[in-house]
Design an enzyme around this catalytic site. Structure first.
Site, PDB file in Angstrom:
ATOM      1  N   ILE A  27       0.831  -1.200   0.000  1.00 32.72           N
ATOM      2  CA  ILE A  27       0.000   0.000   0.000  1.00 32.72           C
ATOM      3  C   ILE A  27       0.873   1.260   0.000  1.00 32.72           C
ATOM      4  O   ILE A  27       0.549   2.259  -0.643  1.00 32.72           O
ATOM      5  CB  ILE A  27      -0.923   0.010   1.228  1.00 32.72           C
ATOM      6  CG1 ILE A  27      -1.882  -1.178   1.179  1.00 32.72           C
ATOM      7  CG2 ILE A  27      -1.712   1.305   1.323  1.00 32.72           C
ATOM      8  CD1 ILE A  27      -2.781  -1.206  -0.035  1.00 32.72           C
ATOM      9  N   GLU A  28       1.985   1.201   0.714  1.00 31.25           N
ATOM     10  CA  GLU A  28       2.843   2.374   0.829  1.00 31.25           C
ATOM     11  C   GLU A  28       3.574   2.706  -0.468  1.00 31.25           C
ATOM     12  O   GLU A  28       3.633   3.858  -0.883  1.00 31.25           O
ATOM     13  CB  GLU A  28       3.869   2.168   1.956  1.00 31.25           C
ATOM     14  CG  GLU A  28       3.290   2.233   3.358  1.00 31.25           C
ATOM     15  CD  GLU A  28       2.902   3.649   3.736  1.00 31.25           C
ATOM     16  OE1 GLU A  28       3.393   4.595   3.104  1.00 31.25           O
ATOM     17  OE2 GLU A  28       2.078   3.810   4.659  1.00 31.25           O
ATOM     18  N   SER A  29       4.173   1.711  -1.109  1.00 30.40           N
ATOM     19  CA  SER A  29       5.095   1.997  -2.212  1.00 30.40           C
ATOM     20  C   SER A  29       4.898   1.144  -3.450  1.00 30.40           C
ATOM     21  O   SER A  29       5.606   1.351  -4.436  1.00 30.40           O
ATOM     22  CB  SER A  29       6.534   1.810  -1.719  1.00 30.40           C
ATOM     23  OG  SER A  29       6.759   0.438  -1.386  1.00 30.40           O
ATOM     24  N   TYR A  55      -7.221   4.175   4.251  1.00 29.99           N
ATOM     25  CA  TYR A  55      -5.930   3.494   4.360  1.00 29.99           C
ATOM     26  C   TYR A  55      -6.070   2.071   4.890  1.00 29.99           C
ATOM     27  O   TYR A  55      -5.567   1.114   4.287  1.00 29.99           O
ATOM     28  CB  TYR A  55      -5.006   4.318   5.261  1.00 29.99           C
ATOM     29  CG  TYR A  55      -3.588   3.822   5.339  1.00 29.99           C
ATOM     30  CD1 TYR A  55      -2.696   4.037   4.293  1.00 29.99           C
ATOM     31  CD2 TYR A  55      -3.118   3.170   6.476  1.00 29.99           C
ATOM     32  CE1 TYR A  55      -1.378   3.602   4.373  1.00 29.99           C
ATOM     33  CE2 TYR A  55      -1.808   2.741   6.574  1.00 29.99           C
ATOM     34  CZ  TYR A  55      -0.936   2.958   5.519  1.00 29.99           C
ATOM     35  OH  TYR A  55       0.359   2.523   5.606  1.00 29.99           O
TER      36      TYR A  55
END
Length: 532
Positions: A152-154, A256
């Site tokens: 999800i982050e990168s 998120y």
């Protein structure tokens, strides 16, 4: 007649329940798209645009997809009950709260329909990173599902940088990265180092969980910062669960955790959704590391062992440029086993070639006998100034290859050892066998070494000639392989796989290769590990 009446009654009850079920489904609110974060959407698009550069085109169906007999391109559909059952199974093996509600269901459906290519890409990239993540997460006693947070982050791309300045696989801001020991200077940024940033992320996530006691709230704090989560808790009237606090969180953070749940679900049940992992160029277990005594340009490595600068940079994203600076502790280069093995054999030649190409009139950021101490960014003299490199006249280059033997009926460990001209003990060491008992169809790893003797000066001259004229570099035929004495270590209380590797001057990959079949996260006191 009585039995017939009972059957009719059961049929009536079944039909009534079915009608109620259909009625409930018709009255459900329409599915809303909760995937609204611009950062995440941009990561998806960037990942897809680089997909064909990163991965091989050939793909193989796994066993579940084969069993389901899906046609190519089919997008399966499932009921809400199916999704909830699978989330319940995830809850059985995890300390996370994979809640089955309208928000998580709508996000899962959106991912399953519209994020299919992205899922394939990250499933492929995961083969380079997930083993590392799981090893670190197990070391800190954290849930293994956290490996999907980096998705999800990168999108599992270490060079991704957000508009706010967050960088790396785990998207650390500069201040947070510095707080957790991630250094940055003109030549390197450890937020892009897969190993160091993962270690820092584990420590940060563990601290957040200790603050909130709820993993979903900890993830919200990872995204929005503890300050925003604390404000949301106060505005909610002191609620302590994510779903109660969610309406008071920033808009992006509201999506998120549902994004994390959807990613975890889809990457876990990818086969059921007819999703095929894209095959990466290299897997985590195929990597090794060499720590350098001097500063080296990647172009020098490319000339010496025919390993392209582009490929070196892709596996070593911590370096901002093509120069690997001298530091204390030493900087390392990670790469395929074959390339690193060759570099180890030619390490002295590497430094000589670097000095010949860049030593006079070339670009030398620091003298080769000076290193940067990353703890205080001060220079440290590691060798006498202007010291010469003593280069042996000849050099033995040893490369290690592995093949596999499938045990046939009537074969014994002794007969297989004789067939490959190795000892029974070597076979047992390579395959982590405690007895000589083997079974039919068992796969045995066979290690083979190929050694070549090189005239160092002649080799370097050939390399220089190849630089000028693009001629291939050749070495002489194999000679006898040197014998390496084996050494073992008994695990003690408090030991971890990484500490044992560091204690004996090894990388975790090197220690894993010396101990095939042993899981780094499942070692036990009294167990013997080979360390040489």
């Amino acid at each position: 007649m009585k039995r017939f009446g009972t059957v009719l009654l059961l049929l009536f009850i079944t039909l009534l329940n079915t009608q109620n079920s259909f009625a409930q489904r018709r009255t459900k609110p329409p599915v809303k798209d909760t995937v609204t974060g611009e950062v995440f959407i941009r990561i998806v698009d960037q990942s897809l645009s680089l997909y064909y550069d990163d991965f091989a085109k050939g793909m193989n169906y796994d066993s579940i997809v084969d069993a389901l007999d899906y046609e190519a391109g089919t997008i399966p559909s499932f009921t809400d009950e199916d999704y909830c059952k699978r989330l319940a199974k995830l809850n059985e093996v995890s300390t996370f709260g994979f809640d089955c509600n309208n928000v998580s269901l709508s996000t899962i459906k959106f991912f399953a329909q519209n994020r299919r290519n992205f899922a394939r890409v990250v499933l492929g990239r995961g083969r380079l990173y997930f083993d590392l993540y799981e090893e670190k997460l197990a070391e800190y006693g954290l849930p293994l599902e956290l490996k999907y947070l980096s998705v999800i982050e990168s999108g599992l791309r270490p060079q991704v940088k957000s508009r706010a300045g967050a960088l790396g696989l785990w998207q650390f801001m500069y201040a947070t990265g510095k707080q957790y020991g991630l250094k940055e200077n003109s030549y390197m940024d450890e937020r892009m180092d897969p190993v160091k940033s993962t270690d820092a992320a584990c420590r940060y996530l563990k601290k957040l969980y200790n603050i909130y006691g709820d993993w979903n709230l900890a993830l919200a704090a990872y995204n929005a910062g503890p300050g925003n989560v604390n404000k949301a808790i106060r505005r909610s009237g002191g609620k302590r669960t994510y779903w109660e606090v969610r309406p008071y969180l920033p808009r992006e953070t509201q999506g998120y955790v549902p994004n994390f749940i959807a990613a975890t679900y889809l990457l876990t049940y990818h086969a059921e959704h007819n999703l095929l992992p894209a095959e990466p160029k290299i897997h985590f277990y195929q990597l090794d590391t060499l720590c350098l005594n001097r500063g080296i340009h990647m172009q020098t490595i490319e000339k010496l062992v025919s390993w392209s600068v582009e490929d070196i940079q892709s596996l070593n994203p911590v370096y901002k440029t093509s120069y690997i600076p001298p530091t204390f502790p030493k900087q390392c280069v990670t790469g395929p086993l074959q390339k690193i093995g060759l570099l180890v054999s030619l390490e002295d030649s590497l430094y000589v070639l670097e000095q010949r190409i860049y030593g006079s009139g070339g670009y030398t950021p620091l003298p080769t006998d000076v290193a940067i101490d990353p703890q205080n960014d001060q220079l440290v003299v590691s060798n006498p100034i202007n010291s010469k490199i003593d280069v042996p006249k000849t050099k033995v280059i040893t490369t290690i290859n592995y093949t596999y033997h499938k045990v046939k009926t009537g074969e014994s460990l002794g007969s297989i050892a004789a067939q490959y001209n190795v000892s029974i003990q070597e076979l047992m060491d390579w395959n982590d066998l405690t007895t000589a008992r083997i079974t039919v169809n068992q796969l045995l790893k066979i290690q083979t070494k190929v050694s070549t003797t090189v005239e160092n000066e002649a080799y370097l001259e050939a390399v220089e000639d190849s630089i000028q004229n693009s001629n291939p570099v050749k070495v002489v035929p194999p000679v006898q392989t040197p014998v390496v004495a084996k050494k073992y270590y008994s695990i003690r209380s408090g030991d971890t796989f990484s500490r044992i590797a560091s204690k004996h001057g090894l990388t975790m990959n090197q220690l894993s290769r010396l101990n095939p079949g042993i899981s780094p996260s499942r070692i036990r006191v009294g167990q013997r590990l080979r360390v040489k």
